[in-house]
Design a protein around this motif. Structure first.
Motif, PDB file in Angstrom:
ATOM      1  N   LYS A 345       0.829  -1.212   0.000  1.00 56.54           N
ATOM      2  CA  LYS A 345       0.000   0.000   0.000  1.00 56.54           C
ATOM      3  C   LYS A 345       0.861   1.258   0.000  1.00 56.54           C
ATOM      4  CE  LYS A 345      -4.021  -2.086   2.260  1.00 56.54           C
ATOM      5  NZ  LYS A 345      -4.849  -2.158   3.498  1.00 56.54           N
ATOM      6  N   LYS A 346       1.955   1.213   0.760  1.00 66.84           N
ATOM      7  CA  LYS A 346       2.845   2.384   0.783  1.00 66.84           C
ATOM      8  C   LYS A 346       3.469   2.611  -0.581  1.00 66.84           C
ATOM      9  CE  LYS A 346       6.780   4.418   3.218  1.00 66.84           C
ATOM     10  NZ  LYS A 346       7.768   4.283   4.314  1.00 66.84           N
ATOM     11  N   ARG A 347       3.899   1.548  -1.224  1.00 65.55           N
ATOM     12  CA  ARG A 347       4.507   1.680  -2.549  1.00 65.55           C
ATOM     13  C   ARG A 347       3.523   2.254  -3.559  1.00 65.55           C
ATOM     14  NH1 ARG A 347       8.205  -3.514  -4.249  1.00 65.55           N
ATOM     15  NH2 ARG A 347       9.733  -3.456  -2.566  1.00 65.55           N
ATOM     16  N   VAL A 348       2.306   1.720  -3.571  1.00 61.39           N
ATOM     17  CA  VAL A 348       1.301   2.200  -4.525  1.00 61.39           C
ATOM     18  C   VAL A 348       0.974   3.660  -4.255  1.00 61.39           C
ATOM     19  CG1 VAL A 348      -1.069   1.933  -5.332  1.00 61.39           C
ATOM     20  CG2 VAL A 348       0.326  -0.091  -4.919  1.00 61.39           C
ATOM     21  N   SER A 349       0.807   4.004  -2.987  1.00 61.95           N
ATOM     22  CA  SER A 349       0.514   5.399  -2.632  1.00 61.95           C
ATOM     23  C   SER A 349       1.606   6.328  -3.135  1.00 61.95           C
ATOM     24  CB  SER A 349       0.383   5.545  -1.108  1.00 61.95           C
ATOM     25  OG  SER A 349      -0.748   4.848  -0.623  1.00 61.95           O
ATOM     26  N   LEU A 350       2.864   5.952  -2.895  1.00 65.48           N
ATOM     27  CA  LEU A 350       3.976   6.804  -3.321  1.00 65.48           C
ATOM     28  C   LEU A 350       4.065   6.900  -4.844  1.00 65.48           C
ATOM     29  CD1 LEU A 350       6.722   5.798  -0.731  1.00 65.48           C
ATOM     30  CD2 LEU A 350       5.610   8.023  -0.968  1.00 65.48           C
ATOM     31  N   GLN A 351       3.743   5.823  -5.535  1.00 68.59           N
ATOM     32  CA  GLN A 351       3.739   5.863  -7.003  1.00 68.59           C
ATOM     33  C   GLN A 351       2.708   6.878  -7.505  1.00 68.59           C
ATOM     34  OE1 GLN A 351       2.978   1.787  -8.059  1.00 68.59           O
ATOM     35  NE2 GLN A 351       4.952   1.069  -7.283  1.00 68.59           N
ATOM     36  N   LEU A 352       1.518   6.871  -6.916  1.00 73.40           N
ATOM     37  CA  LEU A 352       0.450   7.789  -7.329  1.00 73.40           C
ATOM     38  C   LEU A 352       0.782   9.235  -6.955  1.00 73.40           C
ATOM     39  CD1 LEU A 352      -2.633   5.621  -6.311  1.00 73.40           C
ATOM     40  CD2 LEU A 352      -1.750   6.009  -8.613  1.00 73.40           C
ATOM     41  N   ILE A 353       1.326   9.414  -5.755  1.00 72.26           N
ATOM     42  CA  ILE A 353       1.692  10.762  -5.307  1.00 72.26           C
ATOM     43  C   ILE A 353       2.801  11.326  -6.180  1.00 72.26           C
ATOM     44  CG2 ILE A 353       2.701  12.098  -3.402  1.00 72.26           C
ATOM     45  CD1 ILE A 353       1.361   9.996  -1.508  1.00 72.26           C
ATOM     46  N   ALA A 355       3.650  10.475  -9.223  1.00 71.91           N
ATOM     47  CA  ALA A 355       3.159  10.731 -10.581  1.00 71.91           C
ATOM     48  C   ALA A 355       2.427  12.064 -10.651  1.00 71.91           C
ATOM     49  CB  ALA A 355       2.245   9.596 -11.025  1.00 71.91           C
ATOM     50  N   GLU A 356       1.655  12.373  -9.609  1.00 69.62           N
ATOM     51  CA  GLU A 356       0.902  13.628  -9.594  1.00 69.62           C
ATOM     52  C   GLU A 356       1.829  14.829  -9.431  1.00 69.62           C
ATOM     53  OE1 GLU A 356      -2.542  15.820 -10.095  1.00 69.62           O
ATOM     54  OE2 GLU A 356      -2.187  13.663 -10.345  1.00 69.62           O
ATOM     55  N   ILE A 357       2.837  14.706  -8.573  1.00 74.28           N
ATOM     56  CA  ILE A 357       3.799  15.799  -8.388  1.00 74.28           C
ATOM     57  C   ILE A 357       4.527  16.076  -9.700  1.00 74.28           C
ATOM     58  CG2 ILE A 357       5.930  16.493  -7.206  1.00 74.28           C
ATOM     59  CD1 ILE A 357       4.995  14.812  -4.810  1.00 74.28           C
ATOM     60  N   ILE A 358       4.984  15.011 -10.342  1.00 75.51           N
ATOM     61  CA  ILE A 358       5.717  15.145 -11.605  1.00 75.51           C
ATOM     62  C   ILE A 358       4.832  15.766 -12.681  1.00 75.51           C
ATOM     63  CG2 ILE A 358       6.752  13.809 -13.476  1.00 75.51           C
ATOM     64  CD1 ILE A 358       7.738  11.845 -11.232  1.00 75.51           C
ATOM     65  N   LYS A 359       3.572  15.327 -12.727  1.00 72.18           N
ATOM     66  CA  LYS A 359       2.642  15.848 -13.734  1.00 72.18           C
ATOM     67  C   LYS A 359       2.327  17.318 -13.496  1.00 72.18           C
ATOM     68  CE  LYS A 359      -2.198  15.348 -15.147  1.00 72.18           C
ATOM     69  NZ  LYS A 359      -3.462  14.627 -14.867  1.00 72.18           N
ATOM     70  N   GLN A 360       1.974  17.673 -12.264  1.00 76.51           N
ATOM     71  CA  GLN A 360       1.566  19.052 -11.967  1.00 76.51           C
ATOM     72  C   GLN A 360       2.697  20.050 -12.189  1.00 76.51           C
ATOM     73  OE1 GLN A 360      -0.301  19.722  -8.175  1.00 76.51           O
ATOM     74  NE2 GLN A 360      -1.861  18.140  -8.480  1.00 76.51           N
ATOM     75  N   ASN A 361       3.926  19.612 -11.898  1.00 74.19           N
ATOM     76  CA  ASN A 361       5.061  20.542 -11.969  1.00 74.19           C
ATOM     77  C   ASN A 361       5.920  20.342 -13.213  1.00 74.19           C
ATOM     78  OD1 ASN A 361       4.862  21.878  -9.160  1.00 74.19           O
ATOM     79  ND2 ASN A 361       4.714  19.687  -8.736  1.00 74.19           N
ATOM     80  N   GLU A 362       5.421  19.457 -14.117  1.00 75.11           N
ATOM     81  CA  GLU A 362       6.070  19.230 -15.405  1.00 75.11           C
ATOM     82  C   GLU A 362       7.563  18.932 -15.247  1.00 75.11           C
ATOM     83  OE1 GLU A 362       5.130  22.669 -17.732  1.00 75.11           O
ATOM     84  OE2 GLU A 362       3.074  22.025 -18.103  1.00 75.11           O
ATOM     85  N   LEU A 363       7.872  18.066 -14.302  1.00 75.31           N
ATOM     86  CA  LEU A 363       9.267  17.704 -14.057  1.00 75.31           C
ATOM     87  C   LEU A 363       9.762  16.797 -15.173  1.00 75.31           C
ATOM     88  CD1 LEU A 363       9.135  16.990 -10.206  1.00 75.31           C
ATOM     89  CD2 LEU A 363       9.627  19.139 -11.389  1.00 75.31           C
ATOM     90  N   GLU A 407      12.741  10.475 -10.139  1.00 83.48           N
ATOM     91  CA  GLU A 407      12.388  10.452  -8.723  1.00 83.48           C
ATOM     92  C   GLU A 407      13.291  11.405  -7.932  1.00 83.48           C
ATOM     93  OE1 GLU A 407      13.089   6.947  -5.935  1.00 83.48           O
ATOM     94  OE2 GLU A 407      10.942   6.752  -6.361  1.00 83.48           O
ATOM     95  N   ASP A 408      14.570  11.433  -8.279  1.00 83.65           N
ATOM     96  CA  ASP A 408      15.496  12.366  -7.632  1.00 83.65           C
ATOM     97  C   ASP A 408      15.102  13.813  -7.916  1.00 83.65           C
ATOM     98  OD1 ASP A 408      16.938  10.307  -6.565  1.00 83.65           O
ATOM     99  OD2 ASP A 408      18.567  10.387  -8.033  1.00 83.65           O
ATOM    100  N   GLU A 409      14.680  14.086  -9.154  1.00 81.73           N
ATOM    101  CA  GLU A 409      14.224  15.430  -9.502  1.00 81.73           C
ATOM    102  C   GLU A 409      13.038  15.835  -8.637  1.00 81.73           C
ATOM    103  OE1 GLU A 409      15.290  17.778 -11.740  1.00 81.73           O
ATOM    104  OE2 GLU A 409      17.074  16.550 -11.992  1.00 81.73           O
ATOM    105  N   MET A 410      12.121  14.883  -8.421  1.00 78.51           N
ATOM    106  CA  MET A 410      10.950  15.161  -7.592  1.00 78.51           C
ATOM    107  C   MET A 410      11.364  15.462  -6.160  1.00 78.51           C
ATOM    108  SD  MET A 410       7.925  12.573  -6.411  1.00 78.51           S
ATOM    109  CE  MET A 410       9.099  11.803  -5.297  1.00 78.51           C
ATOM    110  N   VAL A 411      12.292  14.642  -5.612  1.00 79.95           N
ATOM    111  CA  VAL A 411      12.754  14.855  -4.236  1.00 79.95           C
ATOM    112  C   VAL A 411      13.399  16.232  -4.110  1.00 79.95           C
ATOM    113  CG1 VAL A 411      14.445  14.088  -2.517  1.00 79.95           C
ATOM    114  CG2 VAL A 411      13.013  12.411  -3.702  1.00 79.95           C
TER     115      VAL A 411
END
Length: 438
Positions: A345-353, A355-363, A407-411
Protein backbone atom coordinates in the motif's frame (compact mmCIF):
# COMPACT_ATOMS: atom_id res chain seq x y z
CA UNK A 1 -22.29 2.07 -30.14
CA UNK A 2 -24.11 2.91 -26.93
CA UNK A 3 -22.22 3.28 -23.66
CA UNK A 4 -23.45 3.73 -20.10
CA UNK A 5 -21.34 4.02 -16.94
CA UNK A 6 -22.47 3.08 -13.44
CA UNK A 7 -20.55 4.00 -10.28
CA UNK A 8 -20.65 0.81 -8.20
CA UNK A 9 -18.08 2.06 -5.68
CA UNK A 10 -15.88 5.06 -5.02
CA UNK A 11 -13.33 3.70 -7.49
CA UNK A 12 -15.28 0.88 -9.16
CA UNK A 13 -17.03 1.46 -12.47
CA UNK A 14 -19.37 -0.79 -14.45
CA UNK A 15 -19.45 0.04 -18.14
CA UNK A 16 -22.21 -1.37 -20.36
CA UNK A 17 -21.55 -1.43 -24.10
CA UNK A 18 -24.05 -2.20 -26.87
CA UNK A 19 -23.01 -2.72 -30.47
CA UNK A 20 -25.51 -2.82 -33.38
CA UNK A 21 -25.93 -6.22 -35.00
CA UNK A 22 -24.88 -4.72 -38.35
CA UNK A 23 -21.37 -3.98 -37.06
CA UNK A 24 -20.95 -7.59 -35.99
CA UNK A 25 -22.46 -9.21 -39.06
CA UNK A 26 -20.54 -6.94 -41.45
CA UNK A 27 -17.20 -7.90 -39.91
CA UNK A 28 -18.15 -11.60 -39.92
CA UNK A 29 -19.22 -11.49 -43.58
CA UNK A 30 -16.01 -9.69 -44.59
CA UNK A 31 -13.87 -12.37 -42.98
CA UNK A 32 -15.90 -15.21 -44.48
CA UNK A 33 -15.63 -13.60 -47.93
CA UNK A 34 -11.85 -13.43 -47.54
CA UNK A 35 -11.78 -17.10 -46.59
CA UNK A 36 -13.57 -18.01 -49.83
CA UNK A 37 -10.55 -16.63 -51.69
CA UNK A 38 -7.83 -18.27 -49.61
CA UNK A 39 -9.29 -21.53 -48.28
CA UNK A 40 -8.72 -24.78 -50.14
CA UNK A 41 -11.75 -27.08 -50.16
CA UNK A 42 -11.78 -30.39 -52.04
CA UNK A 43 -14.06 -30.25 -55.09
CA UNK A 44 -13.72 -26.50 -55.62
CA UNK A 45 -11.20 -24.48 -57.55
CA UNK A 46 -9.02 -22.08 -55.52
CA UNK A 47 -10.89 -18.82 -54.90
CA UNK A 48 -14.20 -20.31 -56.02
CA UNK A 49 -15.42 -21.87 -52.77
CA UNK A 50 -19.09 -20.85 -52.19
CA UNK A 51 -19.77 -18.57 -49.21
CA UNK A 52 -22.31 -21.03 -47.77
CA UNK A 53 -19.67 -23.78 -47.66
CA UNK A 54 -17.22 -21.53 -45.84
CA UNK A 55 -19.95 -20.35 -43.51
CA UNK A 56 -20.91 -23.90 -42.66
CA UNK A 57 -17.34 -24.90 -41.90
CA UNK A 58 -15.97 -21.76 -40.23
CA UNK A 59 -18.98 -19.61 -39.30
CA UNK A 60 -19.01 -20.45 -35.57
CA UNK A 61 -15.24 -20.01 -35.20
CA UNK A 62 -15.17 -16.72 -37.12
CA UNK A 63 -18.06 -15.31 -35.07
CA UNK A 64 -16.28 -16.22 -31.85
CA UNK A 65 -13.11 -14.47 -33.02
CA UNK A 66 -14.97 -11.38 -34.20
CA UNK A 67 -17.00 -11.06 -31.01
CA UNK A 68 -13.87 -11.41 -28.88
CA UNK A 69 -12.05 -8.71 -30.83
CA UNK A 70 -15.05 -6.38 -30.89
CA UNK A 71 -15.48 -6.68 -27.12
CA UNK A 72 -11.85 -5.58 -26.64
CA UNK A 73 -11.86 -2.79 -29.23
CA UNK A 74 -15.27 -1.40 -28.27
CA UNK A 75 -14.35 -1.42 -24.59
CA UNK A 76 -11.24 0.60 -25.40
CA UNK A 77 -13.40 3.03 -27.38
CA UNK A 78 -15.87 3.31 -24.50
CA UNK A 79 -13.14 3.91 -21.92
CA UNK A 80 -11.61 6.61 -24.10
CA UNK A 81 -14.99 8.19 -24.81
CA UNK A 82 -15.89 8.36 -21.12
CA UNK A 83 -12.39 9.52 -20.11
CA UNK A 84 -11.88 6.63 -17.68
CA UNK A 85 -8.48 5.45 -16.43
CA UNK A 86 -8.63 1.74 -15.48
CA UNK A 87 -6.29 0.69 -12.68
CA UNK A 88 -6.54 -2.99 -13.50
CA UNK A 89 -7.89 -5.51 -16.02
CA UNK A 90 -11.67 -5.46 -16.52
CA UNK A 91 -14.02 -8.29 -15.63
CA UNK A 92 -16.34 -9.00 -18.56
CA UNK A 93 -19.87 -10.14 -17.63
CA UNK A 94 -23.35 -10.45 -19.15
CA UNK A 95 -22.07 -11.05 -22.67
CA UNK A 96 -25.10 -11.26 -24.98
CA UNK A 97 -24.10 -12.64 -28.37
CA UNK A 98 -27.13 -13.78 -30.31
CA UNK A 99 -27.32 -13.82 -34.10
CA UNK A 100 -29.55 -11.04 -35.39
CA UNK A 101 -29.47 -9.06 -32.12
CA UNK A 102 -27.25 -6.40 -30.63
CA UNK A 103 -23.95 -7.48 -29.07
CA UNK A 104 -23.81 -6.29 -25.45
CA UNK A 105 -21.64 -6.81 -22.38
CA UNK A 106 -20.59 -5.17 -19.14
CA UNK A 107 -17.04 -4.52 -17.97
CA UNK A 108 -16.27 -3.90 -14.30
CA UNK A 109 -12.97 -2.38 -13.21
CA UNK A 110 -11.37 0.07 -10.79
CA UNK A 111 -10.14 3.48 -11.89
CA UNK A 112 -7.20 5.54 -10.70
CA UNK A 113 -8.12 7.91 -7.86
CA UNK A 114 -7.99 11.67 -8.06
CA UNK A 115 -4.91 12.76 -6.11
CA UNK A 116 -5.16 16.04 -4.19
CA UNK A 117 -1.74 16.98 -2.88
CA UNK A 118 -1.05 18.65 0.45
CA UNK A 119 0.69 22.02 -0.13
CA UNK A 120 4.42 21.51 0.17
CA UNK A 121 5.15 24.87 1.75
CA UNK A 122 3.42 23.56 4.89
CA UNK A 123 5.62 20.46 5.14
CA UNK A 124 8.56 20.56 7.58
CA UNK A 125 11.59 18.34 7.01
CA UNK A 126 14.92 17.76 8.72
CA UNK A 127 17.82 17.36 6.31
CA UNK A 128 20.89 15.63 7.77
CA UNK A 129 24.23 17.23 6.90
CA UNK A 130 27.69 15.98 7.79
CA UNK A 131 31.26 17.26 7.70
CA UNK A 132 34.03 14.67 7.93
CA UNK A 133 36.31 15.81 10.76
CA UNK A 134 40.00 15.18 11.37
CA UNK A 135 38.98 12.98 14.29
CA UNK A 136 36.78 10.90 11.94
CA UNK A 137 39.73 10.47 9.59
CA UNK A 138 42.03 9.36 12.41
CA UNK A 139 39.50 6.84 13.63
CA UNK A 140 39.01 5.51 10.11
CA UNK A 141 42.74 5.05 9.68
CA UNK A 142 42.74 3.07 12.94
CA UNK A 143 40.00 0.86 11.50
CA UNK A 144 42.04 0.31 8.34
CA UNK A 145 45.09 -0.60 10.42
CA UNK A 146 43.03 -3.12 12.40
CA UNK A 147 41.83 -4.68 9.16
CA UNK A 148 45.46 -5.32 8.20
CA UNK A 149 46.72 -6.35 11.60
CA UNK A 150 48.94 -9.35 12.16
CA UNK A 151 48.56 -11.78 15.05
CA UNK A 152 51.52 -12.53 17.30
CA UNK A 153 51.30 -15.55 19.60
CA UNK A 154 52.16 -14.62 23.22
CA UNK A 155 52.83 -16.74 26.33
CA UNK A 156 51.01 -14.49 28.76
CA UNK A 157 47.44 -14.45 30.06
CA UNK A 158 44.76 -13.19 27.69
CA UNK A 159 43.70 -9.58 28.04
CA UNK A 160 41.16 -7.25 26.50
CA UNK A 161 41.89 -6.73 22.77
CA UNK A 162 43.63 -10.09 22.27
CA UNK A 163 42.50 -12.61 19.67
CA UNK A 164 42.19 -16.01 21.35
CA UNK A 165 41.95 -19.37 19.60
CA UNK A 166 39.49 -21.48 21.60
CA UNK A 167 37.50 -24.71 21.64
CA UNK A 168 34.15 -24.59 23.39
CA UNK A 169 30.98 -26.60 23.88
CA UNK A 170 27.77 -25.52 25.57
CA UNK A 171 25.37 -27.62 27.67
CA UNK A 172 21.87 -26.94 28.94
CA UNK A 173 20.66 -29.22 31.70
CA UNK A 174 23.64 -31.44 30.92
CA UNK A 175 22.73 -31.79 27.23
CA UNK A 176 24.75 -30.31 24.36
CA UNK A 177 22.66 -28.03 22.12
CA UNK A 178 22.82 -27.29 18.41
CA UNK A 179 25.18 -24.46 17.47
CA UNK A 180 26.88 -24.48 20.87
CA UNK A 181 30.15 -26.08 19.83
CA UNK A 182 33.22 -24.92 17.88
CA UNK A 183 36.92 -25.68 17.57
CA UNK A 184 39.76 -23.24 16.84
CA UNK A 185 37.31 -20.35 17.05
CA UNK A 186 38.97 -16.93 16.75
CA UNK A 187 37.44 -14.62 19.36
CA UNK A 188 38.41 -10.98 19.85
CA UNK A 189 38.15 -10.19 23.55
CA UNK A 190 36.15 -7.04 24.08
CA UNK A 191 34.12 -7.45 20.89
CA UNK A 192 31.04 -8.51 22.89
CA UNK A 193 30.20 -11.04 20.19
CA UNK A 194 29.28 -13.70 22.77
CA UNK A 195 26.75 -13.61 25.59
CA UNK A 196 27.58 -11.57 28.67
CA UNK A 197 30.27 -13.14 30.82
CA UNK A 198 31.80 -15.40 28.17
CA UNK A 199 34.65 -13.10 27.16
CA UNK A 200 35.23 -11.98 30.75
CA UNK A 201 35.63 -15.62 31.71
CA UNK A 202 38.49 -16.04 29.22
CA UNK A 203 40.40 -12.91 30.21
CA UNK A 204 43.27 -13.98 32.46
CA UNK A 205 43.54 -17.45 30.94
CA UNK A 206 46.70 -18.64 29.15
CA UNK A 207 47.27 -21.12 26.34
CA UNK A 208 46.26 -24.73 27.17
CA UNK A 209 44.11 -23.63 30.14
CA UNK A 210 40.58 -25.04 30.44
CA UNK A 211 37.61 -23.71 32.36
CA UNK A 212 33.86 -24.12 32.78
CA UNK A 213 31.75 -20.96 32.48
CA UNK A 214 28.30 -20.95 34.08
CA UNK A 215 26.29 -18.28 32.29
CA UNK A 216 22.72 -17.40 31.28
CA UNK A 217 21.34 -16.59 27.85
CA UNK A 218 19.61 -13.19 27.76
CA UNK A 219 15.81 -13.04 27.64
CA UNK A 220 15.94 -11.36 24.22
CA UNK A 221 18.31 -13.92 22.66
CA UNK A 222 17.74 -14.67 18.97
CA UNK A 223 16.74 -18.31 19.44
CA UNK A 224 13.52 -18.88 21.39
CA UNK A 225 14.65 -22.25 22.78
CA UNK A 226 17.67 -20.59 24.46
CA UNK A 227 16.09 -17.42 25.85
CA UNK A 228 16.79 -17.04 29.58
CA UNK A 229 18.29 -20.54 29.85
CA UNK A 230 21.19 -21.34 32.18
CA UNK A 231 24.12 -22.65 30.16
CA UNK A 232 27.44 -24.31 30.97
CA UNK A 233 30.29 -23.68 28.53
CA UNK A 234 33.37 -25.87 28.65
CA UNK A 235 36.20 -23.81 27.17
CA UNK A 236 39.81 -24.52 26.27
CA UNK A 237 42.23 -21.75 25.28
CA UNK A 238 44.46 -23.03 22.50
CA UNK A 239 46.43 -19.89 21.81
CA UNK A 240 46.58 -16.25 22.86
CA UNK A 241 47.36 -13.83 20.04
CA UNK A 242 48.24 -10.20 20.39
CA UNK A 243 47.19 -8.08 17.38
CA UNK A 244 50.03 -6.03 15.92
CA UNK A 245 48.94 -3.01 13.87
CA UNK A 246 50.92 -1.98 10.79
CA UNK A 247 52.84 1.29 10.77
CA UNK A 248 51.47 4.11 8.65
CA UNK A 249 54.35 3.94 6.21
CA UNK A 250 54.77 4.05 2.43
CA UNK A 251 53.85 0.37 2.05
CA UNK A 252 50.65 0.81 4.05
CA UNK A 253 49.66 3.94 2.10
CA UNK A 254 50.33 2.30 -1.26
CA UNK A 255 47.60 -0.25 -0.47
CA UNK A 256 45.16 2.67 -0.68
CA UNK A 257 46.49 4.14 -3.93
CA UNK A 258 48.95 6.67 -2.46
CA UNK A 259 52.35 5.75 -3.91
CA UNK A 260 54.62 8.61 -2.86
CA UNK A 261 54.40 7.96 0.89
CA UNK A 262 52.94 11.43 1.51
CA UNK A 263 50.90 11.18 4.73
CA UNK A 264 48.94 14.34 3.94
CA UNK A 265 47.97 12.93 0.53
CA UNK A 266 47.01 9.67 2.22
CA UNK A 267 44.72 11.44 4.69
CA UNK A 268 43.16 13.44 1.85
CA UNK A 269 42.44 10.22 -0.05
CA UNK A 270 40.80 8.71 3.00
CA UNK A 271 38.80 11.89 3.50
CA UNK A 272 37.60 11.91 -0.13
CA UNK A 273 36.45 8.30 0.16
CA UNK A 274 34.63 9.02 3.42
CA UNK A 275 32.97 12.12 1.97
CA UNK A 276 31.85 10.17 -1.10
CA UNK A 277 30.38 7.46 1.11
CA UNK A 278 28.66 10.02 3.32
CA UNK A 279 27.22 11.83 0.29
CA UNK A 280 25.67 8.66 -1.15
CA UNK A 281 24.30 7.63 2.24
CA UNK A 282 22.83 11.08 2.90
CA UNK A 283 21.17 11.07 -0.50
CA UNK A 284 19.44 7.78 0.35
CA UNK A 285 18.48 9.00 3.83
CA UNK A 286 17.10 12.30 2.53
CA UNK A 287 15.12 10.54 -0.20
CA UNK A 288 13.65 8.12 2.35
CA UNK A 289 12.77 11.03 4.64
CA UNK A 290 11.02 12.93 1.85
CA UNK A 291 9.11 9.87 0.62
CA UNK A 292 8.01 8.98 4.15
CA UNK A 293 6.83 12.55 4.72
CA UNK A 294 4.75 12.87 1.56
CA UNK A 295 3.26 9.45 2.28
CA UNK A 296 2.21 10.63 5.76
CA UNK A 297 0.85 13.92 4.44
CA UNK A 298 -1.22 12.54 1.56
CA UNK A 299 -3.90 9.91 2.17
CA UNK A 300 -5.22 8.27 -0.99
CA UNK A 301 -7.89 5.65 -1.57
CA UNK A 302 -6.11 2.87 -3.41
CA UNK A 303 -7.39 0.59 -6.17
CA UNK A 304 -7.20 -2.95 -4.85
CA UNK A 305 -5.97 -4.21 -8.21
CA UNK A 306 -2.82 -2.10 -7.89
CA UNK A 307 -2.28 -3.19 -4.29
CA UNK A 308 -2.67 -6.86 -5.24
CA UNK A 309 -0.10 -6.54 -8.04
CA UNK A 310 2.37 -4.73 -5.80
CA UNK A 311 1.84 -7.28 -3.04
CA UNK A 312 2.99 -10.01 -5.42
CA UNK A 313 6.05 -7.97 -6.37
CA UNK A 314 6.99 -7.41 -2.72
CA UNK A 315 6.69 -11.11 -1.98
CA UNK A 316 8.68 -12.05 -5.08
CA UNK A 317 11.46 -9.60 -4.16
CA UNK A 318 11.73 -11.07 -0.68
CA UNK A 319 11.85 -14.60 -2.10
CA UNK A 320 14.62 -13.59 -4.54
CA UNK A 321 16.60 -11.95 -1.72
CA UNK A 322 16.35 -15.12 0.35
CA UNK A 323 17.55 -17.22 -2.59
CA UNK A 324 20.49 -14.86 -3.16
CA UNK A 325 21.46 -15.29 0.50
CA UNK A 326 21.31 -19.07 0.21
CA UNK A 327 18.10 -19.33 2.25
CA UNK A 328 15.05 -21.47 1.53
CA UNK A 329 12.15 -19.21 0.41
CA UNK A 330 9.52 -21.97 0.50
CA UNK A 331 8.05 -20.81 3.82
CA UNK A 332 7.71 -17.27 2.49
CA UNK A 333 5.91 -18.55 -0.61
CA UNK A 334 3.26 -20.10 1.64
CA UNK A 335 2.89 -17.01 3.85
CA UNK A 336 -0.39 -15.12 4.18
CA UNK A 337 -0.34 -12.43 1.44
CA UNK A 338 -1.77 -9.89 3.92
CA UNK A 339 1.67 -9.84 5.58
CA UNK A 340 2.86 -7.77 2.62
CA UNK A 341 -0.13 -5.40 2.53
CA UNK A 342 1.40 -2.48 4.42
CA UNK A 343 4.49 -2.27 2.24
CA UNK A 344 2.45 -2.78 -0.94
CA UNK A 345 0.00 0.00 0.00
CA UNK A 346 2.85 2.38 0.78
CA UNK A 347 4.51 1.68 -2.55
CA UNK A 348 1.30 2.20 -4.52
CA UNK A 349 0.51 5.40 -2.63
CA UNK A 350 3.98 6.80 -3.32
CA UNK A 351 3.74 5.86 -7.00
CA UNK A 352 0.45 7.79 -7.33
CA UNK A 353 1.69 10.76 -5.31
CA UNK A 354 4.96 10.96 -7.24
CA UNK A 355 3.16 10.73 -10.58
CA UNK A 356 0.90 13.63 -9.59
CA UNK A 357 3.80 15.80 -8.39
CA UNK A 358 5.72 15.15 -11.60
CA UNK A 359 2.64 15.85 -13.73
CA UNK A 360 1.57 19.05 -11.97
CA UNK A 361 5.06 20.54 -11.97
CA UNK A 362 6.07 19.23 -15.41
CA UNK A 363 9.27 17.70 -14.06
CA UNK A 364 11.58 16.25 -16.68
CA UNK A 365 14.56 13.91 -16.73
CA UNK A 366 17.90 15.66 -17.18
CA UNK A 367 19.95 13.52 -19.64
CA UNK A 368 23.20 14.77 -18.06
CA UNK A 369 22.10 13.52 -14.64
CA UNK A 370 21.05 10.19 -16.11
CA UNK A 371 24.49 9.87 -17.68
CA UNK A 372 26.14 10.69 -14.34
CA UNK A 373 24.05 8.07 -12.55
CA UNK A 374 24.94 5.41 -15.11
CA UNK A 375 28.63 6.28 -14.89
CA UNK A 376 28.46 5.97 -11.10
CA UNK A 377 26.79 2.57 -11.42
CA UNK A 378 29.42 1.48 -13.93
CA UNK A 379 32.42 2.74 -11.96
CA UNK A 380 32.60 -0.39 -9.82
CA UNK A 381 33.02 -2.71 -12.82
CA UNK A 382 36.22 -3.78 -14.55
CA UNK A 383 35.12 -2.21 -17.87
CA UNK A 384 32.95 0.84 -17.04
CA UNK A 385 32.54 1.87 -20.70
CA UNK A 386 31.03 -1.51 -21.57
CA UNK A 387 28.51 -1.14 -18.75
CA UNK A 388 27.60 2.39 -19.87
CA UNK A 389 27.08 1.16 -23.43
CA UNK A 390 24.94 -1.70 -22.11
CA UNK A 391 22.55 0.75 -20.47
CA UNK A 392 22.28 2.95 -23.53
CA UNK A 393 21.83 0.02 -25.93
CA UNK A 394 18.66 -1.20 -24.20
CA UNK A 395 15.69 1.14 -23.75
CA UNK A 396 14.34 -0.92 -20.86
CA UNK A 397 17.58 -0.68 -18.88
CA UNK A 398 17.87 3.03 -19.64
CA UNK A 399 14.25 3.60 -18.62
CA UNK A 400 14.94 2.17 -15.17
CA UNK A 401 17.72 4.68 -14.57
CA UNK A 402 15.62 7.50 -16.02
CA UNK A 403 12.87 6.61 -13.58
CA UNK A 404 15.31 6.87 -10.66
CA UNK A 405 16.62 10.17 -11.99
CA UNK A 406 13.09 11.54 -12.30
CA UNK A 407 12.39 10.45 -8.72
CA UNK A 408 15.50 12.37 -7.63
CA UNK A 409 14.22 15.43 -9.50
CA UNK A 410 10.95 15.16 -7.59
CA UNK A 411 12.75 14.86 -4.24
CA UNK A 412 14.88 17.92 -5.04
CA UNK A 413 11.76 19.85 -6.06
CA UNK A 414 10.10 19.02 -2.74
CA UNK A 415 13.21 20.07 -0.79
CA UNK A 416 13.14 23.40 -2.62
CA UNK A 417 9.50 24.05 -1.70
CA UNK A 418 9.20 22.52 1.78
CA UNK A 419 10.30 24.03 5.08
CA UNK A 420 13.70 22.34 5.43
CA UNK A 421 15.94 22.55 8.49
CA UNK A 422 19.51 21.27 8.42
CA UNK A 423 20.43 18.76 11.11
CA UNK A 424 24.15 18.39 11.82
CA UNK A 425 25.24 14.76 12.16
CA UNK A 426 28.54 13.06 12.82
CA UNK A 427 30.04 10.63 10.34
CA UNK A 428 29.27 7.73 12.64
CA UNK A 429 25.63 8.81 13.02
CA UNK A 430 25.18 9.06 9.26
CA UNK A 431 26.77 5.73 8.45
CA UNK A 432 24.96 4.05 11.35
CA UNK A 433 27.49 1.25 11.37
CA UNK A 434 29.85 2.26 14.13
CA UNK A 435 32.49 2.69 11.46
CA UNK A 436 34.57 5.09 13.52
CA UNK A 437 33.89 3.50 16.87
CA UNK A 438 37.07 2.86 18.81
Amino acid sequence: MQVSVENTGSLERKVRVELPEERVSTEINNRLQNLTKTTKVQGFRPGKVPLKVIQGRYGVQVRKEVVGELVQSSLYEAITQENLKPAGPPQIDDLADEIGKILSFTATFEIYPEVTLTPFDGISLEKPVCTVSDDDISKMIDILRKQRRELKAVERAAQDGDIVDINFEGFIDGEAFEGGKAENYQLELGSKSFIEGFEDGIIGKSADEEDTLNLTFPEDYGKDELKGKAVEFKVKVNKVNEPVLPEIDAKFMEAFGVKDGDEAAFKNEIKRNMEREVELTLQRQIKDTVLDKIYQENTIELPQALVANERQRVQQELENNMKNQGMDPSALAKADPSLFDEQAKKRVSLQLIAAEIIKQNELKVDPAKVRKMIEQLASGYEDPNAVVNWYYSDKKNLAEVESLALEDEMVNWILEHANVTDKACTFDEVMNKGQTAG
